[in-house]
Design an enzyme around this catalytic site. Structure first.
Site, mmCIF file in Angstrom:
data_model
loop_
_atom_site.group_PDB
_atom_site.id
_atom_site.type_symbol
_atom_site.label_atom_id
_atom_site.label_comp_id
_atom_site.label_asym_id
_atom_site.label_seq_id
_atom_site.Cartn_x
_atom_site.Cartn_y
_atom_site.Cartn_z
ATOM 1 N N HIS A 181 -3.010 26.719 -71.410
ATOM 2 C CA HIS A 181 -2.165 25.995 -70.442
ATOM 3 C C HIS A 181 -2.274 26.689 -69.091
ATOM 4 O O HIS A 181 -1.554 27.647 -68.800
ATOM 5 C CB HIS A 181 -0.716 25.974 -70.946
ATOM 6 C CG HIS A 181 0.223 25.149 -70.110
ATOM 7 N ND1 HIS A 181 1.396 24.618 -70.598
ATOM 8 C CD2 HIS A 181 0.174 24.762 -68.803
ATOM 9 C CE1 HIS A 181 2.026 23.961 -69.639
ATOM 10 N NE2 HIS A 181 1.309 24.038 -68.517
ATOM 11 N N HIS A 205 -3.167 25.488 -64.998
ATOM 12 C CA HIS A 205 -3.567 24.498 -63.981
ATOM 13 C C HIS A 205 -4.440 25.249 -62.983
ATOM 14 O O HIS A 205 -3.950 26.192 -62.341
ATOM 15 C CB HIS A 205 -2.337 23.925 -63.277
ATOM 16 C CG HIS A 205 -1.368 23.283 -64.229
ATOM 17 N ND1 HIS A 205 -1.373 21.934 -64.496
ATOM 18 C CD2 HIS A 205 -0.380 23.817 -64.996
ATOM 19 C CE1 HIS A 205 -0.430 21.662 -65.388
ATOM 20 N NE2 HIS A 205 0.188 22.783 -65.704
ATOM 21 N N HIS A 249 2.532 17.555 -71.076
ATOM 22 C CA HIS A 249 3.734 18.350 -70.821
ATOM 23 C C HIS A 249 4.932 17.552 -71.358
ATOM 24 O O HIS A 249 5.078 16.369 -71.030
ATOM 25 C CB HIS A 249 3.936 18.563 -69.319
ATOM 26 C CG HIS A 249 3.020 19.569 -68.697
ATOM 27 N ND1 HIS A 249 1.669 19.527 -68.829
ATOM 28 C CD2 HIS A 249 3.284 20.660 -67.929
ATOM 29 C CE1 HIS A 249 1.125 20.546 -68.158
ATOM 30 N NE2 HIS A 249 2.089 21.247 -67.606
ATOM 31 N N GLU A 271 9.730 20.398 -70.983
ATOM 32 C CA GLU A 271 9.852 21.505 -70.011
ATOM 33 C C GLU A 271 11.208 21.332 -69.329
ATOM 34 O O GLU A 271 12.094 22.165 -69.460
ATOM 35 C CB GLU A 271 8.702 21.459 -68.996
ATOM 36 C CG GLU A 271 8.731 22.587 -67.968
ATOM 37 C CD GLU A 271 7.625 22.469 -66.909
ATOM 38 O OE1 GLU A 271 7.087 21.352 -66.721
ATOM 39 O OE2 GLU A 271 7.321 23.504 -66.264
ATOM 40 N N ASP A 287 0.268 29.011 -67.000
ATOM 41 C CA ASP A 287 0.656 27.796 -66.273
ATOM 42 C C ASP A 287 0.089 27.791 -64.847
ATOM 43 O O ASP A 287 -0.959 27.186 -64.605
ATOM 44 C CB ASP A 287 2.185 27.649 -66.274
ATOM 45 C CG ASP A 287 2.673 26.218 -66.091
ATOM 46 O OD1 ASP A 287 1.825 25.310 -66.016
ATOM 47 O OD2 ASP A 287 3.903 26.012 -66.025
ATOM 48 N N ASP A 288 0.769 28.439 -63.918
ATOM 49 C CA ASP A 288 0.334 28.495 -62.508
ATOM 50 C C ASP A 288 0.484 29.940 -62.030
ATOM 51 O O ASP A 288 1.435 30.277 -61.300
ATOM 52 C CB ASP A 288 1.215 27.564 -61.656
ATOM 53 C CG ASP A 288 1.152 26.131 -62.134
ATOM 54 O OD1 ASP A 288 0.142 25.465 -61.850
ATOM 55 O OD2 ASP A 288 2.095 25.693 -62.821
HETATM 56 N N1 ADE Z 1 1.738 21.042 -62.617
HETATM 57 C C1 ADE Z 1 1.445 22.334 -62.465
HETATM 58 N N2 ADE Z 1 2.290 23.087 -63.172
HETATM 59 C C2 ADE Z 1 3.143 22.253 -63.792
HETATM 60 C C3 ADE Z 1 4.246 22.411 -64.660
HETATM 61 N N3 ADE Z 1 4.669 23.616 -65.071
HETATM 62 N N4 ADE Z 1 4.891 21.315 -65.096
HETATM 63 C C4 ADE Z 1 4.488 20.105 -64.701
HETATM 64 N N5 ADE Z 1 3.455 19.898 -63.884
HETATM 65 C C5 ADE Z 1 2.789 20.967 -63.432
HETATM 66 ZN ZN ZN Z 2 1.859 23.181 -66.794
#
Ligand code: ADE
Ligand code: ZN
Length: 336
Positions: free
Chosen positions: A17, A19, A197, A200, A278-279
């Protein structure tokens, strides 16, 4: 490096996971802005980092989509992904299934081919130079329409053999999985794996929809599934992989603090949880940082860490023989 950090780094891990646009570090954002003659609303790298304080998912997404504006050329996407692979390799990641959001780029006039060819070039280089294998997950932005998602699936047609799965991301609340039922069915018919997703910020019902209406192979996040006992039992029974992202959960206020993170509750409930970043450029940590932070906050054992690493391969889209090879490598590090 202390013993915990050394153990985490030596454990072979897959990241499921991530991005790729969320791996854009402020330093690279500045470099690309300069290279492409684009002005950004920050005076320094420190000022960019200072802006990364979010109270929910949308807060973050607004900044994340704006940041992606510096990505213009194939070389930009290659450099972005290469920077991620270098960092992931240093953390002991040996396989990465990376999400990209074509619509973030095509909507501002960047060709689909520019995005994917840059990513594919980095993926090839990462495999030969760093020994990291990778797969692509093409994610649809759920705040946009079903029609726009179909258009993106159409644009991907020449590259379908290079795309492993489709995903669903962006603003969750108000955009339930069922909105994309037909696009996901079309993607499945093309032989693509499916992930979304869910849970969350959205309720347990969205997780049910992802399972029942979309028929996903994995759930990204899934935290709020814990609110529904029957759903937890079903996810455990199905062996459904959850791609959990502890530092993201903290930064987007999905949990109040890491001491309250449910990762060990998930494992205890028999859920196939994995740890992911994630990011990472926005949430302050890559994969090893996520393992470490949540291990310390929740007192995870070495056996828990080994389970999480194993889950990352058994939950991956790799063929069984590759999964088996990685599990052997984990057992060697774990002393099993
Ligand atoms: N796009 C990038 N990170 C995300 C996240 N945690 N939840 C939804 N969309 C995303
Ligand atoms: Zn994500």
């Amino acid at each position: 490096m202390d013993a915990l950090e050394d153990f985490i780094r030596r454990l072979p891990k897959a990241e499921l996971h991530l991005h790729i646009e969320g791996s854009l570090e402020p330093e690279l954002m500045f470099a690309l802005a300069e290279r492409n003659g684009i002005s950004i609303p920050y005076a320094s790298v420190e000022e960019v980092r200072g802006a990364y304080a979010f109270s929910n998912l949308q807060d973050f997404l607004d900044i994340y989509y704006a940041g992606a504006g510096v990505l213009q050329t194939e070389a930009d996407f290659r450099d972005l992904a290469m920077a991620y692979f270098e960092r992931a390799a240093a953390d002991g990641v040996v396989h990465a299934e990376i999400m990209f959001d074509p619509q973030t780029h095509t909507d501002r006039g960047i060709a689909f081919g520019t995005v994917i060819e840059g990513l594919l070039a980095a993926m090839a280089e990462a495999e030969t130079r760093l020994g990291i294998t990778s797969r692509l997950i093409m994610s649809f932005l759920r705040h946009l329409s079903e029609e726009a998602a179909f258009e993106t699936l159409g644009q991907a047609e020449p590259w379908l053999a290079r795309i492993t799965a489709v995903g669903l991301d962006s603003s969750e609340l108000g955009h339930p999985p069922a909105k994309f039922a037909r696009v996901f069915a079309a993607a499945r018919a093309k032989g693509l794996k499916l992930t979304a997703h869910a849970g969350e910020e959205g309720p347990p019902d969205y997780v049910y929809e992802a399972l029942e209406v979309l028929g996903v192979d994995r759930i990204d996040h899934g935290n709020r599934a814990l609110e529904d006992e029957a759903l937890v039992a079903r996810l455990a029974q199905d062996g459904m992989t959850l791609t959990v992202c502890p530092l993201s959960n903290l930064k987007l206020c999905v949990v109040g603090d890491l001491a309250g993170h449910p990762i060990d509750r998930m494992l205890a409930a028999g859920l196939k949880a994995t740890i992911n970043s994630d990011d990472p450029a926005y949430f302050g940590g890559y994969v090893a940082d996520n393992y470490r932070a949540v291990a310390e906050a929740r007192g995870l054992s070495r056996a828990d860490l080994v389970t999480l690493a194993k889950n990352s391969f058994t939950g991956s889209f790799l063929p069984p023989e590759d999964v088996a090879r990685h599990l052997v490598a984990i057992a060697a590090v774990a002393g099993e």
